[in-house]
Write a protein that holds these residues in place. Structure first.
Motif, PDB file in Angstrom:
ATOM      1  N   THR A 128       0.818  -1.086  -0.013  1.00 38.06           N
ATOM      2  CA  THR A 128       0.058   0.083   0.092  1.00 38.06           C
ATOM      3  C   THR A 128       0.987   1.292  -0.001  1.00 38.06           C
ATOM      4  N   SER A 129       1.891   1.358   1.031  1.00 37.27           N
ATOM      5  CA  SER A 129       2.931   2.500   1.125  1.00 37.27           C
ATOM      6  C   SER A 129       3.626   2.732  -0.057  1.00 37.27           C
ATOM      7  N   GLY A 130       4.228   1.665  -0.660  1.00 35.48           N
ATOM      8  CA  GLY A 130       5.160   1.614  -1.669  1.00 35.48           C
ATOM      9  C   GLY A 130       6.651   2.003  -1.170  1.00 35.48           C
ATOM     10  N   GLN A 131       6.455   1.780   0.377  1.00 39.72           N
ATOM     11  CA  GLN A 131       7.780   1.950   1.296  1.00 39.72           C
ATOM     12  C   GLN A 131       8.797   0.735   0.945  1.00 39.72           C
ATOM     13  N   ARG A 132       9.990   0.847   0.782  1.00 43.01           N
ATOM     14  CA  ARG A 132      10.982  -0.225   0.526  1.00 43.01           C
ATOM     15  C   ARG A 132      11.780  -0.205   1.766  1.00 43.01           C
ATOM     16  N   PHE A 133      12.114  -1.385   2.336  1.00 44.26           N
ATOM     17  CA  PHE A 133      12.664  -1.672   3.537  1.00 44.26           C
ATOM     18  C   PHE A 133      14.021  -1.556   3.225  1.00 44.26           C
ATOM     19  N   LEU A 134      14.905  -0.667   4.213  1.00 43.32           N
ATOM     20  CA  LEU A 134      16.209  -0.470   3.980  1.00 43.32           C
ATOM     21  C   LEU A 134      17.055  -0.639   5.371  1.00 43.32           C
ATOM     22  N   MET A 135      18.030  -1.442   5.495  1.00 45.07           N
ATOM     23  CA  MET A 135      18.881  -1.322   6.857  1.00 45.07           C
ATOM     24  C   MET A 135      19.378  -0.007   7.074  1.00 45.07           C
ATOM     25  N   THR A 136      19.620   0.800   6.272  1.00 46.72           N
ATOM     26  CA  THR A 136      20.338   2.003   6.522  1.00 46.72           C
ATOM     27  C   THR A 136      19.201   3.213   6.890  1.00 46.72           C
ATOM     28  N   GLU A 137      17.899   2.846   6.529  1.00 48.34           N
ATOM     29  CA  GLU A 137      16.751   4.194   6.704  1.00 48.34           C
ATOM     30  C   GLU A 137      16.685   4.296   8.140  1.00 48.34           C
ATOM     31  N   GLY A 138      17.032   5.558   8.784  1.00 46.43           N
ATOM     32  CA  GLY A 138      16.704   5.729  10.138  1.00 46.43           C
ATOM     33  C   GLY A 138      17.947   5.488  10.994  1.00 46.43           C
ATOM     34  N   CYS A 139      19.041   4.799  10.574  1.00 46.85           N
ATOM     35  CA  CYS A 139      19.988   4.395  11.487  1.00 46.85           C
ATOM     36  C   CYS A 139      20.896   5.544  11.977  1.00 46.85           C
ATOM     37  N   SER A 140      20.929   6.733  11.365  1.00 44.83           N
ATOM     38  CA  SER A 140      21.543   7.667  11.899  1.00 44.83           C
ATOM     39  C   SER A 140      21.094   8.370  13.199  1.00 44.83           C
ATOM     40  N   SER A 141      19.915   7.944  13.533  1.00 44.72           N
ATOM     41  CA  SER A 141      19.204   8.563  14.715  1.00 44.72           C
ATOM     42  C   SER A 141      19.681   7.606  16.055  1.00 44.72           C
ATOM     43  N   TYR A 142      20.638   6.403  15.809  1.00 43.87           N
ATOM     44  CA  TYR A 142      21.079   5.689  16.728  1.00 43.87           C
ATOM     45  C   TYR A 142      22.497   5.695  16.901  1.00 43.87           C
ATOM     46  N   ASP A 143      23.128   5.439  18.288  1.00 44.01           N
ATOM     47  CA  ASP A 143      24.434   5.392  18.474  1.00 44.01           C
ATOM     48  C   ASP A 143      24.608   3.955  18.863  1.00 44.01           C
ATOM     49  N   PHE A 144      25.414   3.291  17.868  1.00 49.78           N
ATOM     50  CA  PHE A 144      25.593   1.647  17.798  1.00 49.78           C
ATOM     51  C   PHE A 144      26.722   1.522  18.955  1.00 49.78           C
ATOM     52  N   GLY A 156       6.007   5.314   8.608  1.00 52.30           N
ATOM     53  CA  GLY A 156       7.521   5.316   9.004  1.00 52.30           C
ATOM     54  C   GLY A 156       8.582   6.201   8.149  1.00 52.30           C
ATOM     55  N   ILE A 157       7.960   6.702   6.863  1.00 51.09           N
ATOM     56  CA  ILE A 157       8.883   7.321   6.102  1.00 51.09           C
ATOM     57  C   ILE A 157       8.228   8.913   5.842  1.00 51.09           C
ATOM     58  N   ARG A 158       9.030   9.665   5.337  1.00 51.17           N
ATOM     59  CA  ARG A 158       8.490  11.146   5.182  1.00 51.17           C
ATOM     60  C   ARG A 158       7.817  11.156   4.073  1.00 51.17           C
ATOM     61  N   VAL A 159       7.106  12.156   3.602  1.00 53.02           N
ATOM     62  CA  VAL A 159       6.644  12.540   2.426  1.00 53.02           C
ATOM     63  C   VAL A 159       7.396  12.378   1.239  1.00 53.02           C
ATOM     64  N   ASN A 160       8.545  13.154   1.331  1.00 54.94           N
ATOM     65  CA  ASN A 160       9.342  13.309   0.139  1.00 54.94           C
ATOM     66  C   ASN A 160      10.105  12.082  -0.038  1.00 54.94           C
ATOM     67  N   ASP A 161      10.267  11.061   1.046  1.00 54.34           N
ATOM     68  CA  ASP A 161      10.885   9.894   0.676  1.00 54.34           C
ATOM     69  C   ASP A 161       9.915   8.967   0.219  1.00 54.34           C
ATOM     70  N   PHE A 162       8.677   9.107   0.344  1.00 48.69           N
ATOM     71  CA  PHE A 162       7.639   8.297  -0.423  1.00 48.69           C
ATOM     72  C   PHE A 162       7.642   8.753  -1.912  1.00 48.69           C
ATOM     73  N   ILE A 163       7.802   9.966  -2.308  1.00 48.86           N
ATOM     74  CA  ILE A 163       7.698  10.474  -3.572  1.00 48.86           C
ATOM     75  C   ILE A 163       8.713   9.699  -4.252  1.00 48.86           C
ATOM     76  N   ASN A 164       9.900   9.812  -3.526  1.00 50.83           N
ATOM     77  CA  ASN A 164      11.335   9.259  -4.459  1.00 50.83           C
ATOM     78  C   ASN A 164      11.011   7.606  -4.449  1.00 50.83           C
ATOM     79  N   ASN A 165      10.416   7.146  -3.253  1.00 50.41           N
ATOM     80  CA  ASN A 165       9.924   5.587  -3.618  1.00 50.41           C
ATOM     81  C   ASN A 165       9.317   5.245  -4.893  1.00 50.41           C
ATOM     82  N   VAL A 166       8.181   5.944  -5.098  1.00 50.11           N
ATOM     83  CA  VAL A 166       7.491   6.117  -6.218  1.00 50.11           C
ATOM     84  C   VAL A 166       8.068   6.226  -7.549  1.00 50.11           C
TER      85      VAL A 166
END
Length: 302
Positions: free
Chosen positions: A148-164, A238-248
């Motif tokens: 429905t969303s067209g969102q692609r699962f990416l391991m790197t998506e959102g990882c910058s928010s975490y300190d590993f 789980g993603i921003r509007v602009n990211d969804f635009i790029n997905n599509v």
């Protein structure tokens, strides 16, 4: 290493002096921010024996990697070698299958076991389990797309928010990615989006070829403010509007390349990118290949 002269009268005095030295050192190096553990040992040895003693304490030091709070601690060794504890039971393949099949109870067990291995403070078992989970998650990387969303699962998506470097952040990242996979797979079974989000998605799918389309324009079309749509869309998908635009745009670019008639610059223009260079950059982020590499693979029949 502290060397004592002839003025020492008892073992207790030696112990007190070592502890006092370690405490002062701990307070000094952590005076601005608590970053460093300090370990002290009351067991005396000759310099030539230091290496073997250190080896005995090494497991105790390694296990403290998992501690979230710095501490002052005495190293103790009981003379017994710990057997290497191998993680038994669940493998990366089993974790993958649980996620793939959406087995709720099994997924809960995976997350609970993650916390259990951390609490045990056995670093070998903990890191082995982390490796199994990350291997399982990587099998979805770039391959799972929400219907429905067209969102692609990416391991790197959102990882910058975490300190590993932090155990808590690493666990939070893994739980976030597991939740993301579950949500994307559930899109095939039920509608989980509000009318506003669905209308926004439909508008983007119809107008992705327009290079001037923006999140603000989408918000205006569905009758809400830009900030409200941004929050609502990110919460539900789980993603921003602009990211969804790029997905599509990228998914439609891939379909155009399958015709084998279009040049890269033509696909770039028809999918709404302002330049071929920017198109190539975004395309590689989503597929791992440049447009030319992707097109050559299709032409070669791969």
């Amino acid at each position: 290493m502290l060397e004592f002269g002839k003025g020492i009268v008892s073992q207790k005095e030696i112990n007190d002096r070592i502890y006092d030295f370690a405490r002062k050192l701990y307070e000094y190096i952590n005076r601005e921010e608590k970053l460093y553990h300090v370990y002290y040992c009351l067991h005396g040895s000759m310099v030539r024996q230091f290496r073997s003693n250190f080896t005995n304490y090494q497991r105790q030091l390694e296990n403290n990697i998992l501690k979230n709070e710095v501490e002052l601690q005495e190293l103790r060794y009981d003379g017994k070698e710990e057997n290497e504890k191998k993680l038994s039971g669940i493998s990366s393949e089993e974790i993958y299958q649980s996620l793939q099949q959406g087995k709720t109870e099994e997924i809960e067990k995976i997350e609970n076991r993650l916390h259990e291995t951390e609490k045990k403070q056995n670093v070998t078992e903990y890191l082995e389990y982390i490796e199994h989970i990350l291997e399982a998650l990587s099998l979805f990387d770039g391959k799972l797309i929400g219907e429905t969303s067209g969102q692609r699962f990416l391991m790197t998506e959102g990882c910058s928010s975490y300190d590993f470097r932090k155990v808590t952040d690493l666990q939070a990242y893994i739980e976030y990615k597991i939740e993301e996979i579950c949500r994307m797979k559930n899109e095939k079974e039920k509608m989980i989006y509000s009318d506003v989000t669905i209308n926004a998605m439909a508008y983007i799918n119809q107008n992705y070829g327009d290079a001037s389309i923006t999140a603000a324009e989408v918000a205006e079309h569905v009758g809400v403010t830009s900030s409200w749509l941004s929050t609502k869309f990110k919460t539900e998908t789980g993603i921003r509007v602009n990211d969804f635009i790029n997905n599509v745009r990228i998914e439609n670019a891939k379909k155009m390349f399958q015709d084998k008639e279009y040049m890269v610059y033509e696909v770039s223009e028809k999918t709404g990118f302002t330049s071929s260079q920017y198109f190539s950059k975004i395309f590689k982020e989503y597929t791992g290949l440049t447009p030319n590499q992707y097109r050559r693979k299709l032409l070669a029949g791969e």
